[in-house]
Design a protein around this motif. Structure first.
Motif, PDB file in Angstrom:
ATOM      1  N   LEU A  81       0.817  -1.206   0.000  1.00  0.00           N
ATOM      2  CA  LEU A  81       0.000   0.000   0.000  1.00  0.00           C
ATOM      3  C   LEU A  81       0.854   1.259   0.000  1.00  0.00           C
ATOM      4  O   LEU A  81       0.408   2.323   0.372  1.00  0.00           O
ATOM      5  CB  LEU A  81      -0.898   0.006   1.238  1.00  0.00           C
ATOM      6  CG  LEU A  81      -1.840  -1.172   1.342  1.00  0.00           C
ATOM      7  CD1 LEU A  81      -2.588  -1.143   2.649  1.00  0.00           C
ATOM      8  CD2 LEU A  81      -2.821  -1.162   0.187  1.00  0.00           C
ATOM      9  N   GLY A  84       0.293   4.865   1.509  1.00  0.00           N
ATOM     10  CA  GLY A  84      -0.463   4.813   2.738  1.00  0.00           C
ATOM     11  C   GLY A  84       0.389   4.420   3.920  1.00  0.00           C
ATOM     12  O   GLY A  84       0.345   5.055   4.960  1.00  0.00           O
ATOM     13  N   ARG A 238     -11.065   7.000   1.471  1.00  0.00           N
ATOM     14  CA  ARG A 238     -10.707   5.662   1.849  1.00  0.00           C
ATOM     15  C   ARG A 238      -9.751   5.789   3.019  1.00  0.00           C
ATOM     16  O   ARG A 238      -8.838   6.599   2.997  1.00  0.00           O
ATOM     17  CB  ARG A 238     -10.020   4.989   0.672  1.00  0.00           C
ATOM     18  CG  ARG A 238     -10.004   3.510   0.777  1.00  0.00           C
ATOM     19  CD  ARG A 238      -9.605   2.966  -0.602  1.00  0.00           C
ATOM     20  NE  ARG A 238     -10.261   1.704  -0.855  1.00  0.00           N
ATOM     21  CZ  ARG A 238      -9.604   0.636  -1.292  1.00  0.00           C
ATOM     22  NH1 ARG A 238      -8.324   0.695  -1.554  1.00  0.00           N
ATOM     23  NH2 ARG A 238     -10.236  -0.490  -1.490  1.00  0.00           N
ATOM     24  N   TYR A 239      -9.940   4.973   4.002  1.00  0.00           N
ATOM     25  CA  TYR A 239      -9.135   5.092   5.204  1.00  0.00           C
ATOM     26  C   TYR A 239      -8.133   3.944   5.278  1.00  0.00           C
ATOM     27  O   TYR A 239      -8.497   2.789   5.148  1.00  0.00           O
ATOM     28  CB  TYR A 239     -10.023   5.074   6.432  1.00  0.00           C
ATOM     29  CG  TYR A 239      -9.399   5.749   7.610  1.00  0.00           C
ATOM     30  CD1 TYR A 239      -9.555   7.101   7.821  1.00  0.00           C
ATOM     31  CD2 TYR A 239      -8.631   5.019   8.498  1.00  0.00           C
ATOM     32  CE1 TYR A 239      -8.961   7.718   8.899  1.00  0.00           C
ATOM     33  CE2 TYR A 239      -8.027   5.636   9.575  1.00  0.00           C
ATOM     34  CZ  TYR A 239      -8.198   6.983   9.768  1.00  0.00           C
ATOM     35  OH  TYR A 239      -7.597   7.587  10.829  1.00  0.00           O
ATOM     36  N   LEU A 240      -6.872   4.281   5.465  1.00  0.00           N
ATOM     37  CA  LEU A 240      -5.834   3.263   5.499  1.00  0.00           C
ATOM     38  C   LEU A 240      -5.301   3.065   6.905  1.00  0.00           C
ATOM     39  O   LEU A 240      -5.054   4.006   7.630  1.00  0.00           O
ATOM     40  CB  LEU A 240      -4.664   3.674   4.597  1.00  0.00           C
ATOM     41  CG  LEU A 240      -4.922   3.648   3.101  1.00  0.00           C
ATOM     42  CD1 LEU A 240      -3.738   4.238   2.368  1.00  0.00           C
ATOM     43  CD2 LEU A 240      -5.159   2.218   2.673  1.00  0.00           C
ATOM     44  N   ARG A 242      -2.560   0.446   9.346  1.00  0.00           N
ATOM     45  CA  ARG A 242      -1.596  -0.644   9.380  1.00  0.00           C
ATOM     46  C   ARG A 242      -1.471  -1.140  10.803  1.00  0.00           C
ATOM     47  O   ARG A 242      -1.162  -0.392  11.712  1.00  0.00           O
ATOM     48  CB  ARG A 242      -0.245  -0.191   8.854  1.00  0.00           C
ATOM     49  CG  ARG A 242       0.886  -1.121   9.269  1.00  0.00           C
ATOM     50  CD  ARG A 242       2.085  -0.885   8.446  1.00  0.00           C
ATOM     51  NE  ARG A 242       1.889  -1.481   7.148  1.00  0.00           N
ATOM     52  CZ  ARG A 242       2.751  -2.365   6.633  1.00  0.00           C
ATOM     53  NH1 ARG A 242       3.805  -2.728   7.301  1.00  0.00           N
ATOM     54  NH2 ARG A 242       2.539  -2.855   5.447  1.00  0.00           N
TER      55      ARG A 242
ATOM     56  N   ASP B 186      -2.439  -4.968   6.707  1.00  0.00           N
ATOM     57  CA  ASP B 186      -2.841  -3.701   6.112  1.00  0.00           C
ATOM     58  C   ASP B 186      -4.352  -3.685   6.035  1.00  0.00           C
ATOM     59  O   ASP B 186      -4.969  -4.675   5.685  1.00  0.00           O
ATOM     60  CB  ASP B 186      -2.259  -3.551   4.706  1.00  0.00           C
ATOM     61  CG  ASP B 186      -0.773  -3.289   4.736  1.00  0.00           C
ATOM     62  OD1 ASP B 186      -0.333  -2.615   5.683  1.00  0.00           O
ATOM     63  OD2 ASP B 186      -0.073  -3.755   3.839  1.00  0.00           O
ATOM     64  N   GLU B 187      -4.937  -2.563   6.370  1.00  0.00           N
ATOM     65  CA  GLU B 187      -6.380  -2.480   6.350  1.00  0.00           C
ATOM     66  C   GLU B 187      -6.846  -1.231   5.631  1.00  0.00           C
ATOM     67  O   GLU B 187      -6.191  -0.199   5.660  1.00  0.00           O
ATOM     68  CB  GLU B 187      -6.942  -2.417   7.782  1.00  0.00           C
ATOM     69  CG  GLU B 187      -6.752  -3.667   8.569  1.00  0.00           C
ATOM     70  CD  GLU B 187      -7.753  -3.732   9.725  1.00  0.00           C
ATOM     71  OE1 GLU B 187      -7.339  -4.120  10.804  1.00  0.00           O
ATOM     72  OE2 GLU B 187      -8.929  -3.397   9.515  1.00  0.00           O
ATOM     73  N   THR B 188      -7.972  -1.327   4.986  1.00  0.00           N
ATOM     74  CA  THR B 188      -8.632  -0.137   4.481  1.00  0.00           C
ATOM     75  C   THR B 188     -10.077  -0.149   4.936  1.00  0.00           C
ATOM     76  O   THR B 188     -10.659  -1.200   5.162  1.00  0.00           O
ATOM     77  CB  THR B 188      -8.604  -0.062   2.940  1.00  0.00           C
ATOM     78  OG1 THR B 188      -9.348  -1.158   2.412  1.00  0.00           O
ATOM     79  CG2 THR B 188      -7.194  -0.100   2.413  1.00  0.00           C
ATOM     80  N   GLU B 190     -13.797   1.852   3.999  1.00  0.00           N
ATOM     81  CA  GLU B 190     -14.493   2.804   3.149  1.00  0.00           C
ATOM     82  C   GLU B 190     -15.991   2.543   3.202  1.00  0.00           C
ATOM     83  O   GLU B 190     -16.444   1.539   3.744  1.00  0.00           O
ATOM     84  CB  GLU B 190     -13.979   2.729   1.712  1.00  0.00           C
ATOM     85  CG  GLU B 190     -14.129   1.365   1.084  1.00  0.00           C
ATOM     86  CD  GLU B 190     -13.406   1.291  -0.262  1.00  0.00           C
ATOM     87  OE1 GLU B 190     -13.652   2.164  -1.091  1.00  0.00           O
ATOM     88  OE2 GLU B 190     -12.612   0.347  -0.462  1.00  0.00           O
ATOM     89  N   ASN B 213     -14.581  -3.177   5.177  1.00  0.00           N
ATOM     90  CA  ASN B 213     -13.265  -3.329   5.792  1.00  0.00           C
ATOM     91  C   ASN B 213     -12.498  -4.416   5.047  1.00  0.00           C
ATOM     92  O   ASN B 213     -12.888  -5.565   5.059  1.00  0.00           O
ATOM     93  CB  ASN B 213     -13.442  -3.711   7.264  1.00  0.00           C
ATOM     94  CG  ASN B 213     -12.135  -3.947   8.000  1.00  0.00           C
ATOM     95  OD1 ASN B 213     -12.102  -4.657   8.995  1.00  0.00           O
ATOM     96  ND2 ASN B 213     -11.052  -3.379   7.509  1.00  0.00           N
ATOM     97  N   ARG B 215      -8.865  -6.408   4.652  1.00  0.00           N
ATOM     98  CA  ARG B 215      -7.688  -6.637   5.494  1.00  0.00           C
ATOM     99  C   ARG B 215      -6.782  -7.663   4.845  1.00  0.00           C
ATOM    100  O   ARG B 215      -7.234  -8.734   4.447  1.00  0.00           O
ATOM    101  CB  ARG B 215      -8.131  -7.121   6.869  1.00  0.00           C
ATOM    102  CG  ARG B 215      -7.028  -7.246   7.866  1.00  0.00           C
ATOM    103  CD  ARG B 215      -7.579  -7.232   9.278  1.00  0.00           C
ATOM    104  NE  ARG B 215      -8.361  -8.405   9.572  1.00  0.00           N
ATOM    105  CZ  ARG B 215      -9.537  -8.385  10.172  1.00  0.00           C
ATOM    106  NH1 ARG B 215     -10.068  -7.246  10.545  1.00  0.00           N
ATOM    107  NH2 ARG B 215     -10.181  -9.498  10.426  1.00  0.00           N
TER     108      ARG B 215
END
Lengths: 245, 245
Positions: A81, A84, A238-240, A242, B186-188, B190, B213, B215
């Motif tokens: 990513l 991010g 979009r929210y990242l 870790r 790693d996560e997003t 939205e 979500n 992941r």
DNA sequence: GTTGTCATGTGGTCACTACCAGTTAATATT
DNA sequence: AATATTAACTGGTAGTGACCACATGACAAC
């Protein structure tokens, strides 16, 4: 290019070294999963003691740029990513990134007694006053977020519109003007629907889905100093994250 | 005494010291915001070099039990933040917490060739097969989330419905059965809108807002092992994060 | 071929030393 | 009384040296 360490600089050596190494990773000179030079090699290469080398590597490891394997070596983390990750692993960098996004419009700055919820979050008595800063966040000249900050400040501490225009970042102001350094934060994310007022500001239809981000910032002494609510347009954000360890 | 050779039982000094200090904090012997003994004092008190003392303190600081102030001392973190820290800083614990929520219903388990997006995320060739696990998450017997997991497993590795019924947690199965230990993710997050299919499963109206979500989980060697998509009902879920440093 | 040994390179731990930098309170100065 | 100085703390940075634990490949022994 110069990759020399400057021993007379005020910036710590380990920090300078970390920046040099990080640069090589970001520039693609060291692709993901390739081993970086061993600690002994770096020691002689930069004429820095292994103590300091390890301190720099500790720092980069904590930021997620590299990972260590006992007996094998230290390797560049795969950066799926990419952007991010870099920006989000360091909290202060993340704050900076969020704070200095171009195209911000300051809506209002005022000192008032906020709602009970906000008072409670900031651990304040019922009659306390806080500074409220409202602004709209733009991306490519299109509204993407609506931000409201509640700041716990002493009577003699103020933030003016000029301050914000100068730096663009609340965090930088807090840090430079009042020596408040945010070190930790609790955040929640949830979905809400736009009210007519919010919709008009964000140029969307009332009832459109929004991402609500609430953030409680703590200073060095683990005291809450700022409560932030940000409403993002669901279609443009979009929210990242870790997670590690 | 024992003839068994166990080279793995050597506990580092810094780790032992950290445990001693943590114990005093948890036992209330050192209340929040009180200074712990200075590094020089601990040095002579335990006959450990300052290097090691600092290593232990680094460790406790990273875990959120204490915080340092240059020139003033090192202090116990306020109780308030402690529980949250412990739960969220440990990734596996967080996974566990999420994985063992009661009332899960397994929808299906099958081995198939997933979409290109999933293959790419898991760094797999185009014809590779993965295990897909679909389930609905319940809270108080009401659907709150729709979860789809894509697992990278070898031919001889399988997860059955019985496995899942027994432990309830994919992570625990991975760990105990195949020694795969997730260490990073790693996560997003939205916002999306529910399709008719998703809406029917989640018992909401089509077009209702959802929190998506995604992941990507990595194992010890930083290889992606699982890709998870979770769709949460926007009206029943809240996402918690904690940022540090 | 298979197995076992071992040298070598890697990161991990630990001690001792020195000095720098921020904080605080006692003290001297005005 | 108010202010400036200073000494004595605190944590932060840095070097040196030593040894341990793990991983790996070369190579000998079977």
């Amino acid at each position: 290019m110069s990759t020399t360490i400057n021993p007379y600089d005020i910036i710590p050596k380990y920090y300078q070294l970390a920046n040099i190494l990080r640069q090589k990773i970001l520039a693609g000179e060291w692709p993901p999963r390739t081993p970086i030079p061993s600690e002994r090699v770096l020691e002689s290469q930069y004429n820095i003691s292994r103590t300091t080398i390890r301190q720099a590597i500790d720092y980069l490891e904590k930021q997620g740029f590299i990972y260590r394997e006992h007996g094998r070596g230290t390797f560049v983390s795969p950066q799926k990513l990419q952007k991010g990750i870099q920006e989000l692993t360091s909290f202060s960098e993340d704050m900076l990134r969020r704070g200095i996004q171009p195209g911000q419009i300051i809506q209002s700055i005022e000192r008032l007694t906020p709602s009970e919820e906000v008072l409670q979050r900031l651990e304040l008595p019922p009659d306390a006053k806080v500074l409220r800063v409202e602004r709209i966040r733009l991306g490519d000249n299109i509204p993407i977020g609506l931000q409201t900050s509640f700041l716990k400040l002493a009577e003699n501490q103020t933030i003016t519109r000029e301050d914000l225009d100068a730096t663009g970042s609340l965090y930088r102001i807090l840090q430079e003007k009042y020596n408040i350094i945010p070190t930790e934060a609790d955040e929640t994310l949830e979905v809400t629907l736009a009210t007519p007022y919010e919709a008009s500001l964000l140029q969307i239809k009332p009832g459109a889905p929004l991402l609500l981000n609430e953030r409680l910032l703590y200073n060095q002494n683990r005291e809450p100093v700022e409560f932030v609510k940000i409403l993002y347009r669901g279609d443009r954000y979009r929210y990242l994250i870790r997670l590690t360890k």
